[in-house]
Enzyme design. Sequence first.
Site, PDB file in Angstrom:
ATOM      1  N   LYS A  79       0.848  -1.200   0.000  1.00 18.18           N
ATOM      2  CA  LYS A  79       0.000   0.000   0.000  1.00 18.18           C
ATOM      3  C   LYS A  79       0.882   1.248   0.000  1.00 18.18           C
ATOM      4  CE  LYS A  79      -4.462  -1.401   1.401  1.00 18.18           C
ATOM      5  NZ  LYS A  79      -4.368  -2.714   2.093  1.00 18.18           N
ATOM      6  N   LYS A 121       7.215   1.475   3.580  1.00 14.33           N
ATOM      7  CA  LYS A 121       7.176   2.483   4.645  1.00 14.33           C
ATOM      8  C   LYS A 121       5.848   2.541   5.401  1.00 14.33           C
ATOM      9  CE  LYS A 121      11.255   4.619   4.066  1.00 14.33           C
ATOM     10  NZ  LYS A 121      12.197   5.039   5.118  1.00 14.33           N
ATOM     11  N   SER A 179      11.426  13.191   2.095  1.00 12.04           N
ATOM     12  CA  SER A 179      11.371  13.508   0.669  1.00 12.04           C
ATOM     13  C   SER A 179      10.665  12.413  -0.098  1.00 12.04           C
ATOM     14  CB  SER A 179      12.785  13.649   0.118  1.00 12.04           C
ATOM     15  OG  SER A 179      13.442  12.402   0.213  1.00 12.04           O
ATOM     16  N   ASN A 228       8.891   8.160   0.313  1.00 14.97           N
ATOM     17  CA  ASN A 228       7.858   7.180   0.602  1.00 14.97           C
ATOM     18  C   ASN A 228       7.333   7.268   2.030  1.00 14.97           C
ATOM     19  OD1 ASN A 228       7.710   5.956  -1.946  1.00 14.97           O
ATOM     20  ND2 ASN A 228       9.613   4.844  -1.547  1.00 14.97           N
ATOM     21  N   ASP A 266      26.964   6.089   4.065  1.00 14.94           N
ATOM     22  CA  ASP A 266      27.249   6.373   5.476  1.00 14.94           C
ATOM     23  C   ASP A 266      27.298   5.109   6.328  1.00 14.94           C
ATOM     24  OD1 ASP A 266      24.543   6.143   4.884  1.00 14.94           O
ATOM     25  OD2 ASP A 266      23.890   7.379   6.569  1.00 14.94           O
TER      26      ASP A 266
END
Lengths: 335, 335
Positions: free
Chosen positions: A62, A67, A92, A94, A218
């Site tokens: 969905k 997320k 920025s 999902n 990172d």
Amino acid sequence: MGTTEKQNEVYLEPEYAADLASIRKARKRIETFIDTTPVLKSSFIDELSGRKLFFKAENFQKGGAFKIRGACNAVFSLPDEVAKRGILTHSSGNHAAAVALAAKLRDIPAHIVIPKNAPQCKIDNVNQYGGRIVWADSSIESREAIAAKVQEETGAVMIHPFNDGNVISGQGTIALEFLEQVPELEAIVVPISGIALGAKGIKPTIKIFGAEPYGASDAAQSKATNTIVRNVSPRTLADGLRAQLGDLTWPVIRDLVDDIIVVNDKDIVKGMKMLYESLKIVVEPSGAIGLAAVLSKQSASHPDVAECRSIGIVLSGGNVDLDPLWDYMNCACQT
Amino acid sequence: MGTTEKQNEVYLEPEYAADLASIRKARKRIETFIDTTPVLKSSFIDELSGRKLFFKAENFQKGGAFKIRGACNAVFSLPDEVAKRGILTHSSGNHAAAVALAAKLRDIPAHIVIPKNAPQCKIDNVNQYGGRIVWADSSIESREAIAAKVQEETGAVMIHPFNDGNVISGQGTIALEFLEQVPELEAIVVPISGIALGAKGIKPTIKIFGAEPYGASDAAQSKATNTIVRNVSPRTLADGLRAQLGDLTWPVIRDLVDDIIVVNDKDIVKGMKMLYESLKIVVEPSGAIGLAAVLSKQSASHPDVAECRSIGIVLSGGNVDLDPLWDYMNCACQT
């Protein structure tokens, strides 16, 4: 790493922001709101990679990405009197749409701080779910400052994109589903730390590999130096991976992620192409990085990856602007 | 239309090249070689169209299109002594790859006559399955002449792309699966006549609508004039629909297809975009024409379409060159 064993399952001590118990609770909490996504296979890609690859299709989830799992778990964990003040996030991508959708499901307001350079399709999704958009500049500082201001004005509760125990537990539910669907998995390649907690909780011998783009590596740098390194200015096509480590996700990656495989953007595009052509599915660049990692040179010479015969790959999302394709197709129209 | 009734099912008289019995036999014959494709849904598209739409995802089928059903049925119907001489077809697309794949499954040679303007991805598929490619010009005459020559030289058996009872029966197996998966369907929109035989055999009240591009609307013109009209020079983006009616498919379309909905190429591209964005799946232009037809103005004012609350749409295939997209994505790479 601080664990107690009980009947083949490993319960992680509360030094982490989530554990198998919190992930199981999350699963119950969100089960009516999310889809159990299918696991896809391709004999062509299996032949190419010399092993069995299983793709967890969270691009079909969905909102078009995993997320919603974390967002729903966080939103439905709130007591009524807190929830009714509304929720807030800065993202920025999902996670922004997922928070808007979770708020819609709980019928509460959502304020979404979005940087102006976010992909259009992800902004469209926030609008579609009725989130109130508040614009910010692309820097983390601008996003955080504007979010703080909105919070002060509205009293809304912040749902952090990743540095939040409930969000981590929600994302971790992928591991429970995936290992029920394919118990023989020897490794999972993911862009998501929550999965490591769930997967190693259920199956302590499983390997967890992260996948990162060179331009936003990172986690790899942090593991190499054993301290949090921040992405100063992430440079990658994979907009969903222009994120930072948090103090809640870093200990998980430090202790439970076996290694991070770093790939370049061109390999991500190759992975996308293979998924579109062989599986006939739409994934965004971040969604294809797991396949790119497994097919990379680094994996070929990596002893831990090389010995895995069954690898699970999480296709994290499918929200991608394909306008260049539609422009081309429209030009090719004959009537 | 010449039918006998038996327990709610209608057995079609042998005036057609296939019937429910031949389709059921086909299903048994091919079941180990093909996939039962999933039926997909989108609440967003349902809301937009004001009804329930069910998408039969034949783009996920082996070889990326429904054509393997007919090819396998035809190839595995051949007696051993005939089959070992090999098989032959002329096709610009999915049938070509399907015949090559069916021959590979039966371990016999396949000669595939392909026009030089066929989409690259479809040519690649023929190569991938080990078919021997014989080039022709793009005209039907050139393809047929070269096919005749190959047949004379090799003794191979012709597997016609559509004008073949076994091929029609094989394609008709989609109807059996689809109606088992979604019994409440009131209509099916298809580019395939075999489905009409299967679907009306099982459920006589179901409506069957064809979908055609303006630039290759031979079926619509034939129905309007009640005689076979040929596509002289098909002009459409939907390469899979640059075909002709045959003397075996025409009676089915004449008698069993309720109407043909004609759409332009731009609407096909809109349908593709919606399927990529909402369902996260890759379909080729021909595969999106069913959705384009249901969302078209013609459907909105069509009394038979308008009254259907549950419509099944066959997504016929997913083999499409997306190189313009990869060119764009590669340019956008940052590492």
